[in-house]
Design a protein around this motif. Structure first.
Motif, short mmCIF file in Angstrom:
data_model
loop_
_atom_site.label_atom_id
_atom_site.label_comp_id
_atom_site.label_asym_id
_atom_site.label_seq_id
_atom_site.Cartn_x
_atom_site.Cartn_y
_atom_site.Cartn_z
N MET A 50 51.68 -5.90 35.25
CA MET A 50 52.54 -4.75 35.53
C MET A 50 53.83 -5.23 36.19
O MET A 50 53.79 -6.02 37.14
CB MET A 50 51.83 -3.75 36.44
N SER A 51 54.97 -4.79 35.69
CA SER A 51 56.23 -5.12 36.35
C SER A 51 56.30 -4.40 37.70
O SER A 51 55.64 -3.39 37.92
CB SER A 51 57.41 -4.68 35.47
N ALA A 52 57.12 -4.94 38.57
CA ALA A 52 57.21 -4.39 39.92
C ALA A 52 57.77 -2.98 39.89
O ALA A 52 58.74 -2.69 39.18
CB ALA A 52 58.08 -5.28 40.79
N VAL A 53 57.15 -2.10 40.65
CA VAL A 53 57.68 -0.75 40.83
C VAL A 53 58.98 -0.84 41.62
O VAL A 53 59.05 -1.53 42.64
CB VAL A 53 56.66 0.15 41.55
N ARG A 54 60.00 -0.16 41.17
CA ARG A 54 61.32 -0.22 41.79
C ARG A 54 61.44 0.88 42.85
O ARG A 54 61.40 2.07 42.53
CB ARG A 54 62.41 -0.08 40.73
N TRP A 55 61.60 0.46 44.09
CA TRP A 55 61.62 1.36 45.23
C TRP A 55 63.05 1.55 45.75
O TRP A 55 63.88 0.65 45.68
CB TRP A 55 60.78 0.80 46.38
N GLY A 56 63.27 2.72 46.33
CA GLY A 56 64.46 2.98 47.12
C GLY A 56 64.04 3.35 48.53
O GLY A 56 63.02 4.01 48.73
N VAL A 57 64.82 2.93 49.51
CA VAL A 57 64.55 3.24 50.92
C VAL A 57 65.71 4.07 51.45
O VAL A 57 66.87 3.63 51.41
CB VAL A 57 64.37 1.96 51.76
N LEU A 58 65.39 5.27 51.93
CA LEU A 58 66.41 6.15 52.48
C LEU A 58 66.46 5.98 53.99
O LEU A 58 65.46 6.21 54.68
CB LEU A 58 66.12 7.62 52.12
N THR A 59 67.59 5.56 54.49
CA THR A 59 67.90 5.27 55.90
C THR A 59 67.53 3.83 56.26
O THR A 59 66.69 3.20 55.60
CB THR A 59 67.24 6.21 56.94
N THR A 60 68.15 3.38 57.34
CA THR A 60 67.87 2.04 57.89
C THR A 60 67.06 2.16 59.17
O THR A 60 67.26 1.41 60.12
CB THR A 60 69.19 1.30 58.17
N ALA A 61 66.14 3.10 59.21
CA ALA A 61 65.33 3.35 60.41
C ALA A 61 64.64 2.07 60.88
O ALA A 61 64.36 1.16 60.10
CB ALA A 61 64.28 4.41 60.11
N ARG A 62 64.36 2.03 62.17
CA ARG A 62 63.76 0.83 62.76
C ARG A 62 62.45 0.46 62.10
O ARG A 62 62.19 -0.72 61.83
CB ARG A 62 63.53 1.07 64.26
N ILE A 63 61.62 1.45 61.78
CA ILE A 63 60.33 1.14 61.16
C ILE A 63 60.52 0.53 59.78
O ILE A 63 59.73 -0.31 59.34
CB ILE A 63 59.41 2.38 61.11
N ALA A 64 61.57 0.94 59.09
CA ALA A 64 61.86 0.35 57.78
C ALA A 64 62.22 -1.12 57.93
O ALA A 64 61.75 -1.98 57.17
CB ALA A 64 62.99 1.11 57.09
N GLN A 65 63.05 -1.42 58.91
CA GLN A 65 63.49 -2.80 59.11
C GLN A 65 62.40 -3.70 59.70
O GLN A 65 62.25 -4.86 59.31
CB GLN A 65 64.71 -2.84 60.02
N ASP A 66 61.64 -3.16 60.65
CA ASP A 66 60.67 -3.99 61.36
C ASP A 66 59.37 -4.18 60.60
O ASP A 66 58.74 -5.24 60.70
CB ASP A 66 60.36 -3.37 62.73
N ARG A 67 58.96 -3.18 59.83
CA ARG A 67 57.63 -3.26 59.22
C ARG A 67 57.63 -3.06 57.71
O ARG A 67 56.98 -3.81 56.98
CB ARG A 67 56.69 -2.22 59.87
#
Length: 341
Positions: A1-18
């Motif tokens: 399976m090819s990689a699922v293409r994700w988008g991340v909305l905001t640069t929230a700390r939890i997004a960056q740290d984890r």
């Protein structure tokens, strides 16, 4: 399976740290775009090798190459952006707690069902294998009948930066931020709602509860938890049974590189210790990516999500009244119909 293409909305700390570090280890997923109107997205994209940067969330949602999105907004903004993402046809992983009201829950479920997208509340801790081990022990009768459960989740919050979890109107507070984990794990162990709850909280300088303790009555089994922003950092869970007990020393937020310890202590004096290492964010991303590609579109873990909302609503009522409150099951379809009448 090819990689699922994700988008991340905001640069929230939890997004960056984890989330983003875990995404780099995921075998079937990749972040293709990140959005932020603050201007910080470019720096985050450079750090994590994200190819596309958008200065608005609407632009990211309009990108036809994005299949799934991660929403780490403040709690009070979850419903708005779940609906926006659903309307754009994206599968949605939204940080916990999903929403804070029956009205918002009916709204997001209707939007996801109408647009044929999957939605999951991001309780990443569920995907750590220590909890599978606990389930095996309980089902095998290792500790006998469950008598009580006790959870604690505390940390020291840096209040100098105006943390959104302390701001009124954004559905912050200790229960929604950390107490929800304790609620979720006890519902998961019992497989049902408590019949009633009783909670007390303190808010010495803020308009939200910064420390809360509660009793959950499962009709023969009592669950207790305390949580807050005062520290010291702890996230433990203990299940007491008629033949022994199970203790988790990092029940809800183990660091990706550190093992979580499961200790089984039996009435005969024997003890077994299991150290289990895994990044639950990575497993969560991989599982949701499979669901996004292959499963029928649904609210993933819907029963647990509805149970968590039901208990949190009852706890908020108890905190406001100072009295015990019955827990009423959440029926989003019925609630939605009532709203239309």
């Amino acid at each position: 399976m090819s990689a699922v293409r994700w988008g991340v909305l905001t640069t929230a700390r939890i997004a960056q740290d984890r989330f983003l570090p875990a995404m780099q280890k995921a075998r079937n997923a990749a972040v293709s775009a990140i959005s932020s109107p603050s201007g910080r997205a470019a720096d985050v994209a450079a750090r994590f090798g994200i190819p596309t940067v958008y200065t608005s969330h609407e632009e990211l949602l309009a990108d036809p190459s994005i299949e799934a999105v991660y929403l780490p907004f403040p709690n009070g903004l979850h419903a708005k952006w779940i609906v926006e993402a659903a309307e754009a046809g994206k599968d949605i992983l939204c940080e916990k707690p999903l929403v804070g009201s029956l009205e918002d829950y009916a709204l997001v479920v209707e939007a996801c069902e109408r647009n044929g997208v999957s939605l999951m509340e991001a309780f990443m801790y569920r995907f750590h294998p220590q909890h599978q081990k606990v389930r095996e022990f309980i089902d095998a009768g290792r500790i006998g009948q469950v008598v009580s459960m006790h959870a604690r989740f505390h940390f020291v919050m840096d209040r100098s930066q105006g943390d959104v979890r302390l701001q009124t109107g954004l559905e912050g507070g200790a229960v929604n931020d950390v107490g929800c984990y304790a609620i979720d794990i006890m519902n998961m162990v019992m497989g049902r709602l408590p019949s009633s709850v009783y909670a007390k909280g303190t808010s010495p300088t803020d308009h939200v509860e910064t420390s809360v303790a509660a009793i959950l009555d499962y009709d023969g089994v009592l669950g207790t938890f305390d949580c807050g922003f005062e520290g010291p950092r702890t996230n433990t869970f203990q299940i007491i049974g008629t033949k022994g007990q199970i203790t988790l020393d990092k029940a809800f937020d183990p660091d990706p590189g550190d093992p979580a310890r499961v200790t089984v202590s039996l009435r005969d004096g024997s003890t077994e210790v299991f150290d289990i290492a895994e990044d639950p964010f990575k497993v969560e991303i991989e599982r949701f990516s499979v669901w996004a590609r292959n499963a029928g579109h649904e609210v993933v873990h819907r029963e647990l999500t509805e149970q968590n909302l039901a208990v949190r609503l009852a706890i908020q009522e108890s905190l406001a009244s100072g009295l015990p409150r019955n827990v009423e099951p959440v029926h989003p379809v019925e609630h939605h119909l009532l709203q239309e009448q």
